[in-house]
Design a protein around this motif. Structure first.
Motif, mmCIF file in Angstrom:
data_model
loop_
_atom_site.group_PDB
_atom_site.id
_atom_site.type_symbol
_atom_site.label_atom_id
_atom_site.label_comp_id
_atom_site.label_asym_id
_atom_site.label_seq_id
_atom_site.Cartn_x
_atom_site.Cartn_y
_atom_site.Cartn_z
ATOM 1 N N ASN A 94 24.554 -10.835 -33.543
ATOM 2 C CA ASN A 94 25.140 -11.633 -32.465
ATOM 3 C C ASN A 94 24.318 -12.880 -32.131
ATOM 4 O O ASN A 94 24.742 -13.716 -31.346
ATOM 5 C CB ASN A 94 25.267 -10.735 -31.222
ATOM 6 N N VAL A 108 35.313 -14.484 -37.348
ATOM 7 C CA VAL A 108 36.191 -14.036 -36.256
ATOM 8 C C VAL A 108 37.368 -13.365 -36.969
ATOM 9 O O VAL A 108 38.106 -14.028 -37.698
ATOM 10 C CB VAL A 108 36.669 -15.228 -35.397
ATOM 11 N N ASN A 125 27.920 -13.066 -36.037
ATOM 12 C CA ASN A 125 28.936 -13.090 -34.987
ATOM 13 C C ASN A 125 28.803 -14.460 -34.311
ATOM 14 O O ASN A 125 27.713 -14.828 -33.895
ATOM 15 C CB ASN A 125 28.612 -11.967 -33.994
ATOM 16 N N CYS A 128 29.802 -17.232 -28.328
ATOM 17 C CA CYS A 128 30.897 -16.710 -27.492
ATOM 18 C C CYS A 128 31.985 -17.750 -27.199
ATOM 19 O O CYS A 128 33.181 -17.465 -27.307
ATOM 20 C CB CYS A 128 30.328 -16.167 -26.186
ATOM 21 N N THR A 130 32.747 -20.343 -28.904
ATOM 22 C CA THR A 130 33.428 -20.734 -30.144
ATOM 23 C C THR A 130 34.480 -19.692 -30.529
ATOM 24 O O THR A 130 35.570 -20.047 -30.975
ATOM 25 C CB THR A 130 32.405 -20.893 -31.286
ATOM 26 N N ILE A 131 34.141 -18.403 -30.351
ATOM 27 C CA ILE A 131 35.074 -17.340 -30.747
ATOM 28 C C ILE A 131 36.418 -17.523 -30.036
ATOM 29 O O ILE A 131 37.478 -17.572 -30.671
ATOM 30 C CB ILE A 131 34.490 -15.939 -30.434
ATOM 31 N N GLN A 132 36.398 -17.660 -28.708
ATOM 32 C CA GLN A 132 37.678 -17.728 -27.985
ATOM 33 C C GLN A 132 38.428 -19.018 -28.322
ATOM 34 O O GLN A 132 39.653 -19.037 -28.365
ATOM 35 C CB GLN A 132 37.465 -17.554 -26.480
ATOM 36 N N ILE A 224 33.980 -21.611 -39.313
ATOM 37 C CA ILE A 224 34.923 -20.482 -39.197
ATOM 38 C C ILE A 224 36.318 -20.907 -39.663
ATOM 39 O O ILE A 224 37.002 -20.165 -40.375
ATOM 40 C CB ILE A 224 35.001 -19.968 -37.737
ATOM 41 N N LYS A 321 35.181 -10.018 -26.291
ATOM 42 C CA LYS A 321 35.598 -10.780 -27.481
ATOM 43 C C LYS A 321 34.518 -11.795 -27.867
ATOM 44 O O LYS A 321 34.314 -12.083 -29.049
ATOM 45 C CB LYS A 321 36.945 -11.487 -27.226
ATOM 46 N N ASN A 326 33.995 -8.575 -30.855
ATOM 47 C CA ASN A 326 34.139 -9.281 -32.140
ATOM 48 C C ASN A 326 33.237 -8.649 -33.201
ATOM 49 O O ASN A 326 33.640 -8.451 -34.347
ATOM 50 C CB ASN A 326 33.812 -10.770 -31.962
#
Ligand code: A2P
Length: 335
Positions: A94, A108, A125, A128, A130-132, A224, A321, A326
């Motif tokens: 993470n 993701v 991972n 945070c 960027t993931i959403q 990603i 998430k 994730n």
């Protein structure tokens, strides 16, 4: 098939979330090893109603471990991921330690699950925020190609760990009770009743004037999405919220897409929950997303200042998430 799992940083804000999500998703755990610093050795944590004892992380911690979930910061990952790999574990990390390494997949699962197979013992991972962002934007990119993204974040303090939650709570209580001289340990300025345009709080600004969090959003989004041509600019801001990051997102697309078409696309997109009913004052909120799995998207409207532009509001639980969920979704795909 069940596997032995280690959680590195078990006592932290994300570590606790790892345990809850491993339980709720019935991840096939054979044995669970909880690892943290020497300070936490002996501490008990609950998993499936039983007490598990936290152990001190050492280079010998990974014998027999198949999946190692790391969330104890970049320097711990840099030092201990190699030992975990040597012991035969696959690591989901993470931290930002390996994210931009060419031979490390940055994943993701709703966006680039195919990259998982390219790993050499560690899968990163993403950040945070960027993931959403990419969960919400991937379906639009596939449909009409996104040329440019302008994102401003409103990030919860839990992204900076348990100490940051504690500082916000104590500072708020101190101000409300009229006490002066609250002693901060973490944030450079008052975070209670304030908004700080600097994430992370400890880092100096980069020579280009951006913060490392902002450049993570720029670089990780391209990696990603597998598209270096997308132009991205970010402003990342800490707000006095405990849980869930919110984002104001403006995109410019190659081909025209209407707000109605974006809503239709996102209403069936994996991992997305569309909450966009302005007639009834319904839109995503940090409090709505906290403790939930989805990326909530709303306030979708056309940017009337350009030909092919869309604005939207994107909210998700940064500890789920944005971090633990994730990572566990990646581990599920690995199995
Ligand atoms: P500990 O609680 O023993 O300090 P957070 O992001 O909420 O601050 O949590 C950070 C996590 O990383 C905690 O579980 C913390 O353990 C862990 N950690 C910090 N330093 C070390 C270290 N030197 N070795 C192992 N774990 C560490």
């Amino acid at each position: 098939m069940t596997v032995n799992v280690a959680v590195v940083g078990a006592t932290g804000a994300v570590g606790e979330e790892f345990l809850r999500i491993l339980e709720s998703r019935k991840f096939p755990v054979k044995e669970l090893k909880l690892l943290a610093s020497k300070r936490s050795a002996g501490k008990k944590m609950r998993f499936y109603g039983c007490d598990y004892t936290v152990q001190e992380l050492t280079k010998h911690s990974f014998q027999g471990i198949k999946i190692a979930l790391f969330s104890a910061g970049g320097s711990i990952s840099r030092e201990y991921v190699p030992y975990a790999i040597e012991s035969g574990a696959v690591c989901v990390d993470n931290s930002s330690a390996f994210r931009m390494d060419d031979d490390v997949p940055l994943v993701v699962p709703e966006v680039n699950p195919q990259d998982i197979a390219k790993h050499h013992g560690v899968i990163a991972n993403p950040n945070c925020s960027t993931i959403q962002l990419v969960v919400a934007l991937k379906p639009i990119h596939d449909a009409v190609r996104i040329k440019r993204i302008v994102v401003s974040t409103y990030q919860a303090v839990s992204g900076a760990g348990l100490k940051a939650i504690d500082e916000l709570q104590k500072e708020t209580a101190s101000i409300l009770s009229g006490h002066e001289g609250f002693k901060r340990n973490l944030f450079p300025y008052q975070i209670a009743f304030n908004v700080l345009p600097q994430i992370p709080q400890s880092n100096a600004f980069l020579p280009n004037g951006y913060t490392s969090e902002e450049m993570k959003m720029v670089n990780e989004t391209k990696k990603i999405m597998g598209d270096n041509s997308i132009r991205v600019t970010a402003t990342t801001v800490r707000v006095p919220v405990i849980r869930s990051h919110s984002e104001s997102v403006n995109i410019e697309t190659e081909r025209k897409i209407t707000a109605a078409a974006v809503k239709k696309l996102l209403s069936t997109a994996p991992g997305v929950k569309l909450v966009d009913d302005t007639a009834n004052q319904l839109y995503p909120l940090a409090t709505m997303a906290a403790g939930k799995d989805e990326v909530f998207v709303g306030r979708i409207r056309e940017d009337e200042s350009i030909d092919h532009g869309i604005n939207m509001w994107v909210v998700s639980d940064n500890l789920r998430k944005g971090a633990a969920l994730n990572a566990i979704q990646i581990a599920e795909k690995l199995l």
